[in-house]
Design a protein around this motif. Structure first.
Motif, PDB file in Angstrom:
ATOM      1  N   MET A  16       0.820  -1.219   0.000  1.00 17.25           N
ATOM      2  CA  MET A  16       0.000   0.000   0.000  1.00 17.25           C
ATOM      3  C   MET A  16       0.848   1.261   0.000  1.00 17.25           C
ATOM      4  O   MET A  16       0.423   2.304  -0.499  1.00 17.25           O
ATOM      5  N   SER A  19       1.431   3.562  -3.159  1.00 20.95           N
ATOM      6  CA  SER A  19       0.559   4.677  -3.537  1.00 20.95           C
ATOM      7  C   SER A  19       1.183   6.013  -3.143  1.00 20.95           C
ATOM      8  O   SER A  19       1.015   7.020  -3.842  1.00 20.95           O
ATOM      9  N   VAL A 132      -4.268   3.300   2.977  1.00 19.78           N
ATOM     10  CA  VAL A 132      -3.673   3.884   1.781  1.00 19.78           C
ATOM     11  C   VAL A 132      -3.929   5.379   1.719  1.00 19.78           C
ATOM     12  O   VAL A 132      -3.080   6.158   1.254  1.00 19.78           O
ATOM     13  N   TRP A 156      -3.229   3.621  -7.121  1.00 20.19           N
ATOM     14  CA  TRP A 156      -3.093   2.352  -6.411  1.00 20.19           C
ATOM     15  C   TRP A 156      -1.777   1.662  -6.759  1.00 20.19           C
ATOM     16  O   TRP A 156      -1.170   1.944  -7.799  1.00 20.19           O
ATOM     17  N   HIS A 273      -2.474  -8.738  -1.166  1.00 17.45           N
ATOM     18  CA  HIS A 273      -2.167  -7.381  -1.629  1.00 17.45           C
ATOM     19  C   HIS A 273      -1.232  -7.403  -2.829  1.00 17.45           C
ATOM     20  O   HIS A 273      -1.319  -6.545  -3.711  1.00 17.45           O
ATOM     21  N   LEU A 297      -6.535  -3.427  -3.192  1.00 11.11           N
ATOM     22  CA  LEU A 297      -6.714  -2.224  -4.011  1.00 11.11           C
ATOM     23  C   LEU A 297      -6.668  -2.602  -5.484  1.00 11.11           C
ATOM     24  O   LEU A 297      -5.641  -2.520  -6.148  1.00 11.11           O
TER      25      LEU A 297
END
Length: 347
Positions: A16, A19, A132, A156, A273, A297
């Motif tokens: 994450m 991002s 995020v 993302w 993820h 995401l």
């Protein structure tokens, strides 16, 4: 502009954090971004185009090691960093940029980090419900007060894997070229309470293999036993098309092979993820842990969860340590979601 990021120590959090790197590059196209994180993160960071280099953090997750952090910081002084972003919330995580003398050091307040950070943001958790969003909000010079103020859509995570890598790695592990791969990620860091039962995975694998797929199981050495239980629950015919690679792959190889999958079925885990960042069709299975803070995401992800709220569970309440809410997710439901994701691929 040269930027140092003190990165997180968990696979999902590291994914994450990309991002933030993507947003920093959008805000500062000339930025050179280095990330200090545990050495095992290098296979992930090397596949993030925004990251210039990964710097190994040699200290363990809980170690203060003040002298070593001072030494690391002093060693970075000659690198000429203009800014630092500290993603973990601990006091000790902010020490290296402080000792490095980096002019602007940004992060959420965390453990009362005034002084070691000089651009301290005060977090309203309700205003930033997703992790995020909290990472991305740090990218802006002026403090952002809520997620609604962030530019949309968020950038993302997106990992980079090329086709030749996929072909060569699949051949290295003797995966059948004629059968599309469905990846299963049946492990979870906190044990069986976050795992979909192995017998449900086996029932789904049996059906997929009968339809012409091969099933590949991913995970660490700790997940080897779970993978073996899935394989041994299959019919003899199906076992020939199910391979347990848990513990047999390095993280880099697992990333490449997941990128090669037609789709992935996963518990709430770091590999989930990774699959999302590789834009693989993904069915994510949640029980006591909640997707409200750290969902996959990806627009190609489907989440199945039968309960609401967050349940702090380390041991399941049913046989073999499984949580009843995960037992109640039937293979037919997962197959239905998976089939819907695969439909465009098949057409």
């Amino acid at each position: 502009m040269k930027i140092l990021v003190i990165g997180p120590s968990w696979v999902g959090d590291m994914m994450m954090s990309q991002s933030l790197y993507r947003t920093l590059r959008a805000e500062h196209p000339d930025a050179v971004i280095d990330v200090m994180a545990p050495a095992w993160c290098r296979p992930l960071l090397s596949r993030m185009p925004e990251v210039n280099q990964a710097l190994a953090m040699p200290l363990g997750h809980g170690a203060l090691a003040l002298g070593e952090r001072r030494r690391l910081g002093h060693a970075l002084r000659a690198s000429g960093y203009d800014r630092a972003y500290v993603l973990p919330n601990s006091f000790k995580s902010a020490l290296v940029p402080f000792f490095a003398g980096i002019k602007r050091r940004t992060g959420w307040r965390g453990e009362m980090r005034y002084g070691v950070l000089n651009d301290v943001r005060v977090l309203d958790k309700a205003a930033f419900p997703l992790m995020v969003e909290r990472y991305v909000a740090l990218a802006y010079d002026q403090p952002v007060r809520s997620a609604q103020q962030l530019p949309q859509p968020l950038l993302w995570p997106q990992l980079r894997v090329d086709e030749e890598e996929k072909r060569m790695t699949a051949a290295q592990f003797a995966l059948a070229a004629g059968r599309p791969i469905i990846g299963f990620c049946p492990g979870a860091e906190f044990g069986p309470a976050k795992r979909w039962p192995h017998y449900h995975y086996a029932a789904l694998a049996e059906q997929l293999i009968a339809e012409g797929y091969q099933v590949v199981l991913f995970g660490s050495a700790k997940d080897r036993e779970t993978g073996d239980a899935i394989v041994h629950s299959l019919s003899e015919t199906a076992q020939a098309h199910c391979k347990n690679l848990a513990g047999d792959t390095q993280l880099e190889q697992a990333v490449i092979l997941i990128a090669h999958c037609a789709a992935v079925v996963s518990n709430d885990s770091g590999l989930m993820h990774i699959a999302a960042a590789l834009n693989r069709p993904l069915v994510a299975l949640y029980g006591p842990s909640s997707p409200d803070f750290t969902p996959p995401l990806s627009h190609q992800a489907r989440i199945i969860r039968l309960i609401t709220g967050y349940h702090k569970v380390r041991k399941g309440d049913a046989a073999e340590g499984y949580h009843q809410s995960l037992i109640d997710i039937q293979p037919a439901r997962v197959y239905q979601e998976l089939s819907a994701l695969l439909q465009p691929v098949q057409e």
